[in-house]
Design an enzyme around this catalytic site. Sequence first.
Site, PDB file in Angstrom:
ATOM      1  N   LYS A  22       8.703 -21.147 -42.826  1.00 24.83           N
ATOM      2  CA  LYS A  22       8.477 -20.357 -41.603  1.00 24.83           C
ATOM      3  C   LYS A  22       7.733 -19.049 -41.922  1.00 24.83           C
ATOM      4  O   LYS A  22       6.750 -18.715 -41.268  1.00 24.83           O
ATOM      5  CB  LYS A  22       9.829 -20.025 -40.949  1.00 24.83           C
ATOM      6  CG  LYS A  22       9.741 -18.941 -39.888  1.00 24.83           C
ATOM      7  CD  LYS A  22      11.084 -18.627 -39.287  1.00 24.83           C
ATOM      8  CE  LYS A  22      11.922 -17.626 -40.030  1.00 24.83           C
ATOM      9  NZ  LYS A  22      11.651 -16.203 -39.782  1.00 24.83           N
ATOM     10  N   ASN A  23       8.228 -18.345 -42.936  1.00 24.82           N
ATOM     11  CA  ASN A  23       7.673 -17.012 -43.195  1.00 24.82           C
ATOM     12  C   ASN A  23       6.319 -17.057 -43.896  1.00 24.82           C
ATOM     13  O   ASN A  23       5.690 -16.014 -44.105  1.00 24.82           O
ATOM     14  CB  ASN A  23       8.682 -16.158 -43.972  1.00 24.82           C
ATOM     15  CG  ASN A  23       9.862 -15.784 -43.083  1.00 24.82           C
ATOM     16  OD1 ASN A  23       9.787 -15.914 -41.850  1.00 24.82           O
ATOM     17  ND2 ASN A  23      10.952 -15.334 -43.690  1.00 24.82           N
ATOM     18  N   CYS A 116      15.074 -10.423 -35.217  1.00 22.65           N
ATOM     19  CA  CYS A 116      16.488 -10.422 -35.592  1.00 22.65           C
ATOM     20  C   CYS A 116      17.064  -9.002 -35.631  1.00 22.65           C
ATOM     21  O   CYS A 116      16.419  -8.084 -36.130  1.00 22.65           O
ATOM     22  CB  CYS A 116      16.634 -10.996 -36.998  1.00 22.65           C
ATOM     23  SG  CYS A 116      16.940 -12.741 -37.019  1.00 22.65           S
ATOM     24  N   ARG A 121      14.483  -1.753 -38.887  1.00 21.98           N
ATOM     25  CA  ARG A 121      13.199  -2.429 -39.086  1.00 21.98           C
ATOM     26  C   ARG A 121      12.018  -1.721 -38.425  1.00 21.98           C
ATOM     27  O   ARG A 121      11.355  -2.270 -37.548  1.00 21.98           O
ATOM     28  CB  ARG A 121      13.298  -3.882 -38.628  1.00 21.98           C
ATOM     29  CG  ARG A 121      14.398  -4.630 -39.354  1.00 21.98           C
ATOM     30  CD  ARG A 121      14.435  -6.083 -38.998  1.00 21.98           C
ATOM     31  NE  ARG A 121      13.405  -6.836 -39.698  1.00 21.98           N
ATOM     32  CZ  ARG A 121      13.178  -8.113 -39.500  1.00 21.98           C
ATOM     33  NH1 ARG A 121      13.859  -8.772 -38.612  1.00 21.98           N
ATOM     34  NH2 ARG A 121      12.245  -8.739 -40.175  1.00 21.98           N
ATOM     35  N   ASP A 303      17.475 -13.091 -47.415  1.00 20.69           N
ATOM     36  CA  ASP A 303      17.688 -14.153 -46.424  1.00 20.69           C
ATOM     37  C   ASP A 303      18.703 -15.195 -46.888  1.00 20.69           C
ATOM     38  O   ASP A 303      19.223 -15.958 -46.078  1.00 20.69           O
ATOM     39  CB  ASP A 303      16.356 -14.851 -46.094  1.00 20.69           C
ATOM     40  CG  ASP A 303      15.427 -13.951 -45.299  1.00 20.69           C
ATOM     41  OD1 ASP A 303      15.895 -12.915 -44.804  1.00 20.69           O
ATOM     42  OD2 ASP A 303      14.235 -14.283 -45.189  1.00 20.69           O
ATOM     43  N   VAL A 325      18.219  -4.580 -48.914  1.00 21.35           N
ATOM     44  CA  VAL A 325      16.975  -4.687 -48.123  1.00 21.35           C
ATOM     45  C   VAL A 325      17.204  -4.330 -46.653  1.00 21.35           C
ATOM     46  O   VAL A 325      16.482  -3.512 -46.086  1.00 21.35           O
ATOM     47  CB  VAL A 325      16.365  -6.102 -48.263  1.00 21.35           C
ATOM     48  CG1 VAL A 325      15.069  -6.216 -47.459  1.00 21.35           C
ATOM     49  CG2 VAL A 325      16.102  -6.442 -49.730  1.00 21.35           C
ATOM     50  N   ARG A 395      15.276 -20.544 -34.501  1.00 21.10           N
ATOM     51  CA  ARG A 395      14.082 -19.796 -34.903  1.00 21.10           C
ATOM     52  C   ARG A 395      13.711 -20.115 -36.351  1.00 21.10           C
ATOM     53  O   ARG A 395      12.543 -20.039 -36.724  1.00 21.10           O
ATOM     54  CB  ARG A 395      14.322 -18.283 -34.797  1.00 21.10           C
ATOM     55  CG  ARG A 395      14.333 -17.767 -33.382  1.00 21.10           C
ATOM     56  CD  ARG A 395      14.446 -16.257 -33.378  1.00 21.10           C
ATOM     57  NE  ARG A 395      13.421 -15.658 -34.226  1.00 21.10           N
ATOM     58  CZ  ARG A 395      13.473 -14.434 -34.715  1.00 21.10           C
ATOM     59  NH1 ARG A 395      14.494 -13.658 -34.458  1.00 21.10           N
ATOM     60  NH2 ARG A 395      12.497 -13.960 -35.467  1.00 21.10           N
TER      61      ARG A 395
END
Length: 418
Positions: A22-23, A116, A121, A303, A325, A395
């Site tokens: 996905k990323n 998210c 962020r 993640d 993070v 997602r």
Amino acid sequence: MTSFVIEGGEPLVGHVRIGGAKNAALPACVASLLTEDPVVLHSIPQLRDVSTILYMLGALGKRVVRHESNVSVATGGGLKPEANAYSVGQMRASFLVLGPLVARLGRAVVPLPGGCAIGARPVDLHLDGMRSLGAYVEEREGVVVVSAKKLVGATIHLPFPSVGATEQITMAACLAEGETVIHNAAIEPEVMDLIDLLIKMGAQIAVSDRMIRIVGRSSLGGAEHTLIPDRMEAGTLLLAGGITGGSVSVSPVVPEHLGAFLLALRAAGLDVEIDGATVTARCVSRPIGIELQTSPHPGFPTDLHPPMAALLTTAKGTSWIAESVFERRFAYTESLRKMGARIVQDGKMISIQGVDRLIGQFVEAPDIRGGAALLLAGLAAQGRTVITGLHHLDRGHANLETKLKSIGARIERREEAT
Ligand code: EPZ
């Protein structure tokens, strides 16, 4: 309301095929804005986030043709500088259109991003990077307006190796005049995959350690590219085997992309075998508690912290996880506690005292990876677990229940009128 209903306690055994990342898919789709020629991408995962970005490219004037896991993005009726507020509100990665639009059109109007809820962020590093390349940045009521007669290469030191800021600056610098050097850049596999695509499009980019050097070109061409496999999906499924006392193998994967994660699995007592592009994790005895800290690649990926924490809830002894993070990555812990896990949070750190077993509960996924943690817990728990908030899980995970069922999970997706 849509939910997963899981009857836990089945050891999961078998092989699962891993989809494209996905990323990696999201920035690769955005990179198509840098050229008038077609960009053809393979191994595109069937995810809501990918549909969101493709919809956004269509609204910006691109012609998108999608067939199963292949996507072609070509020039449509002319590029527009205004990004769709809905898409950016849905997903932070859509903010990446900013740099390519300014590089192509000299102007971009992009709403501040959503995504998210795992921390503040901000996008300051993206905007500082654009300013360094000579752009003028204005923020007006939640919308960012960036303009530049031309972008000019610069030396940029990122205070933190942000994945998104590195991708944003790299894409913009491909069409800037002269050389850009990014110090302390992110070197996640997904960033490297974007760079591979950009090089195929004609960009001049060299990477050494955490430094990315880009020599700007006046234009880029089209390219064809196959995305890297999703290391987060692979890690989550390997953990599904581990937490249920089973044995799961995944392919295709690039084992080096999973380096720190596989080390942690081994430290927790799982038997991990690597055979080319296949990784197998077997649970040979009850996992044992470990200490880990998330950090930018090549460190342990943030993640995979929540799914790893799920495994450790039933490990022997105490585990510690330090999250370096994202500050709000611990939202999932409350639901795991409800399921019987013994987790104590102290700032950016949690301790997990392993329990013999988790108990099925009604829980809600707080974000993509927190949702994955609850899913894993449900697969191992005694009794029935019902997970709502599936829009988060959807997602990041394509055909999740089909994949889990194929290795023995008792999981159903239920649609109920609310
Ligand atoms: C990417 O997010 C991923 N998303 C995230 O995946 C992943 O968790 C994250 O990188 C870290 O690996 C995509 O690739 C689409 P960052 P990104 O910029 O780019 C701070 C998932 O579940 N920061 O590296 O947003 C930020 O607040 C997700 O798939 C600033 O302060 O991550 C965070 O604390 C969610 N200012 C840290 O840096 C900025 O301008 C890392 O963020 C940018 C970031």
